[in-house]
Design an enzyme around this catalytic site. Structure first.
Site, PDB file in Angstrom:
ATOM      1  N   HIS A   1      35.654 -36.823   4.874  1.00  9.58           N
ATOM      2  CA  HIS A   1      36.185 -36.011   3.776  1.00  9.58           C
ATOM      3  C   HIS A   1      37.340 -36.719   3.046  1.00  9.58           C
ATOM      4  O   HIS A   1      38.161 -36.062   2.406  1.00  9.58           O
ATOM      5  CB  HIS A   1      36.659 -34.650   4.309  1.00  9.58           C
ATOM      6  CG  HIS A   1      35.577 -33.811   4.914  1.00  9.58           C
ATOM      7  ND1 HIS A   1      34.417 -33.485   4.241  1.00  9.58           N
ATOM      8  CD2 HIS A   1      35.455 -33.227   6.130  1.00  9.58           C
ATOM      9  CE1 HIS A   1      33.647 -32.741   5.022  1.00  9.58           C
ATOM     10  NE2 HIS A   1      34.243 -32.572   6.176  1.00  9.58           N
TER      11      HIS A   1
ATOM     12  N   HIS B   1      36.230 -35.500  12.093  1.00  7.93           N
ATOM     13  CA  HIS B   1      35.414 -36.247  11.126  1.00  7.93           C
ATOM     14  C   HIS B   1      36.098 -36.275   9.757  1.00  7.93           C
ATOM     15  O   HIS B   1      35.428 -36.339   8.729  1.00  7.93           O
ATOM     16  CB  HIS B   1      33.988 -35.678  11.038  1.00  7.93           C
ATOM     17  CG  HIS B   1      33.913 -34.284  10.495  1.00  7.93           C
ATOM     18  ND1 HIS B   1      34.181 -33.170  11.243  1.00  7.93           N
ATOM     19  CD2 HIS B   1      33.574 -33.833   9.257  1.00  7.93           C
ATOM     20  CE1 HIS B   1      34.018 -32.096  10.490  1.00  7.93           C
ATOM     21  NE2 HIS B   1      33.663 -32.473   9.276  1.00  7.93           N
TER      22      HIS B   1
ATOM     23  N   ASP C   1      29.562 -32.642   4.476  1.00 13.79           N
ATOM     24  CA  ASP C   1      28.969 -32.292   5.770  1.00 13.79           C
ATOM     25  C   ASP C   1      27.442 -32.266   5.685  1.00 13.79           C
ATOM     26  O   ASP C   1      26.750 -32.798   6.549  1.00 13.79           O
ATOM     27  CB  ASP C   1      29.478 -30.917   6.222  1.00 13.79           C
ATOM     28  CG  ASP C   1      30.970 -30.934   6.524  1.00 13.79           C
ATOM     29  OD1 ASP C   1      31.432 -31.917   7.122  1.00 13.79           O
ATOM     30  OD2 ASP C   1      31.661 -29.969   6.148  1.00 13.79           O
TER      31      ASP C   1
ATOM     32  N   HIS D   1       0.817  -1.220   0.000  1.00  9.19           N
ATOM     33  CA  HIS D   1       0.000   0.000   0.000  1.00  9.19           C
ATOM     34  C   HIS D   1       0.847   1.265   0.000  1.00  9.19           C
ATOM     35  O   HIS D   1       0.359   2.341   0.311  1.00  9.19           O
ATOM     36  CB  HIS D   1      -0.929   0.043   1.215  1.00  9.19           C
ATOM     37  CG  HIS D   1      -1.670  -1.218   1.491  1.00  9.19           C
ATOM     38  ND1 HIS D   1      -1.153  -2.211   2.297  1.00  9.19           N
ATOM     39  CD2 HIS D   1      -2.866  -1.674   1.053  1.00  9.19           C
ATOM     40  CE1 HIS D   1      -2.001  -3.226   2.362  1.00  9.19           C
ATOM     41  NE2 HIS D   1      -3.053  -2.939   1.605  1.00  9.19           N
TER      42      HIS D   1
ATOM     43  N   ASP E   1      34.051 -29.899  15.986  1.00  7.08           N
ATOM     44  CA  ASP E   1      34.198 -31.230  15.386  1.00  7.08           C
ATOM     45  C   ASP E   1      35.331 -31.234  14.364  1.00  7.08           C
ATOM     46  O   ASP E   1      35.129 -30.979  13.180  1.00  7.08           O
ATOM     47  CB  ASP E   1      32.878 -31.650  14.722  1.00  7.08           C
ATOM     48  CG  ASP E   1      32.891 -33.127  14.360  1.00  7.08           C
ATOM     49  OD1 ASP E   1      33.993 -33.681  14.205  1.00  7.08           O
ATOM     50  OD2 ASP E   1      31.811 -33.716  14.230  1.00  7.08           O
TER      51      ASP E   1
HETATM   52  S1  FES Z   1       1.858  -0.487   3.088  1.00  2.21           S
HETATM   53 FE1  FES Z   1       0.437  -2.051   3.532  1.00  2.21          FE
HETATM   54  S2  FES Z   1       1.698  -3.739   4.005  1.00  2.21           S
HETATM   55 FE2  FES Z   1       3.078  -2.143   3.650  1.00  2.21          FE
HETATM   56 FE   LIG Z   2      33.405 -31.192   7.623  1.00  6.04          FE
END
Ligand code: FES
Ligand SMILES: [Fe+2]
Length: 437
Positions: A219, A215, A370, A108, A212
């Site tokens: 890898h 692990h 990961d 708006h 960690d």
């Molecule tokens: S002006 Fe209405 S939601 Fe932002």
């Molecule tokens: Fe990792």
């Protein structure tokens, strides 16, 4: 120690026994409570000053789950504003980054300036009859602090200052933001923020980065492929450094944790970027400068860590900061900022950027491993049987506090050496403290 099946009444985190309930990874009720108890009172990393070169520059970010705009106003001040129109909640900024003089809501058309003040309202005279007090309807503004270029925000008026929140972790955050030659505030963000989603709870990533470092098994393929430019079959450029060191797990009471090498003595430069001579020459020069600038403190070579709860970072030739954005109990967004030394030659910046993309993130060969682990583990947290059995965090459970001769490691930090889950236990102890408050 035998881990007993958890009863429904068992505590989610048992620090003494080193167990954590699987439900804290899958329960939406616990997740909703986390947003209030863990994220809301904490400071959140939202960006870096190098992202703002002109007044009017803005980027989007997150504070916990909340969408925010980080903007630099006409006076050069950084503002962190909730990206939600006060009229019906629309995001008033729908671009990732840019330069603007104001933000106009696309619903708006309420408009706000760079400080979040409500400046324009359609039908102000004929509709609201000038009774609308615009000073009361600006965008919600966070408390903001800047630490060595990193920008932090919280919406909690009762939160401590950033310095109090960080405690001794401030030393490591400053270290992270020092260039390879030891210069303060020596990094800048390269490119845009890398963002992606993963189907797992945010704590899988947080605890992994917290401590960690054992692990490597996961890898193996990328290690064997050798994406590092060190000339070694490895993921990391720093794998080339062979000087004797202790691997430290550094855990702060606030839940912040660090993984770091502490070299026994100031060491000679070893070719971290052997395959790219110009980059290697840059790092060699920086290595000597850093030792000169920092003295004994240069023995510390940080590798990564977290600022509780969800800021995470890597260092050591792969400097990046990220946040695990909590979306739901089983969904996380990752936002990642990639950093290059501000004063480095362009070839260094380009090499690092390419290396990051190969190493981490959705295109990164290391992080793909990961994420496969975390998302598969997530499926093991919610079954009617599996959810009753806690995870095990007992590695090095009985490690006693050691006295360290280096006072700069932090007065209130627990520092242990070697393979340990102490950092992860500290992370969950802090999480539990906040959830139980
Ligand atoms: S002006 Fe209405 S939601 Fe932002
Ligand atoms: Fe990792």
């Amino acid at each position: 120690m035998i881990v007993r099946p958890e009863s429904d009444a068992a505590p989610p985190v048992n620090v003494a026994e080193g167990t954590v309930s699987r439900e804290i990874f899958s329960s939406e009720t616990i997740f909703a409570k986390e947003l209030e108890r863990v994220f809301a009172p904490s400071w959140a990393f939202v960006g870096h000053t190098s992202q703002f070169s002109r007044d009017g520059d803005y980027v989007l970010s997150r504070v916990g789950q909340e969408a925010v705009i980080v903007s630099r106003d006409k006076g050069g001040t950084i503002n962190v504003l909730l990206n939600s129109c006060r009229h019906r909640g629309m995001p008033v900024c729908r671009y990732d980054a840019g330069n603007a003089t104001s933000f106009t809501c696309s619903y708006h058309a309420w408009s706000y300036d760079l400080e979040g003040n409500l400046t324009g309202v359609p039908r102000l005279v004929e509709g609201y009859r000038e009774a609308l007090d615009r000073s009361q309807w600006g965008l919600i503004k966070a408390r903001t602090e800047i630490f060595h270029g990193s920008i932090w925000a919280t919406f909690d008026p009762a939160a401590p200052t950033l310095a109090e929140f960080l405690g001794d972790m401030a030393f490591y955050l400053r270290d992270l933001l020092q260039a390879p030659d030891g210069e303060d505030d020596g990094y800048e963000v390269v490119g845009g923020v890398v963002k992606w989603k993963m189907p797992c709870n945010w704590k899988f990533g947080a605890e992994n980065f917290s401590g960690d470092h054992y692990h490597n098994f996961s890898h193996r393929s990328v290690d064997r492929l050798g994406i590092s430019k060190s000339g070694k079959a490895s993921r990391h450029p720093y794998a080339a450094v062979t000087a004797p060191f202790k691997f430290l797990n550094i855990a702060h009471p606030g839940g912040h944790t660090v993984r770091a090498n502490l070299y026994d003595e100031l060491n000679e430069y070893e070719s971290m970027w052997a395959n790219v001579p110009e980059v290697d020459a840059y790092y060699r020069k920086c290595h000597a400068l850093r030792q000169k600038r920092l003295g004994d403190r240069a023995r510390l070579f940080s590798r990564g860590g977290i600022v509780f709860p969800n800021m995470h970072y890597n260092t050591g030739g792969r400097t990046m900061i990220g946040i695990w954005v909590p979306v739901s109990a089983s969904q996380t967004e990752v936002w990642r900022w990639l950093f290059v030394p501000r004063n480095a030659p362009q070839v260094v910046k380009d090499t690092l950027r390419h290396f990051y993309l190969r190493y981490a993130g959705p295109s990164g060969m290391t992080e793909q491993d990961d994420m496969e682990n975390w998302s598969a583990a997530q499926r093991g947290t919610s079954g009617s049987t599996s959810r009753r059995y806690p995870f095990n965090y007992q590695l090095d459970l009985h490690e006693a506090r050691r006295a360290w001769p280096e006072p700069w490691l932090g007065a209130d930090a627990m520092v242990t050496a070697g393979v340990s889950e102490h950092n992860q236990r500290t992370f969950y102890a802090r999480w539990n403290e906040l959830m139980s408050a």
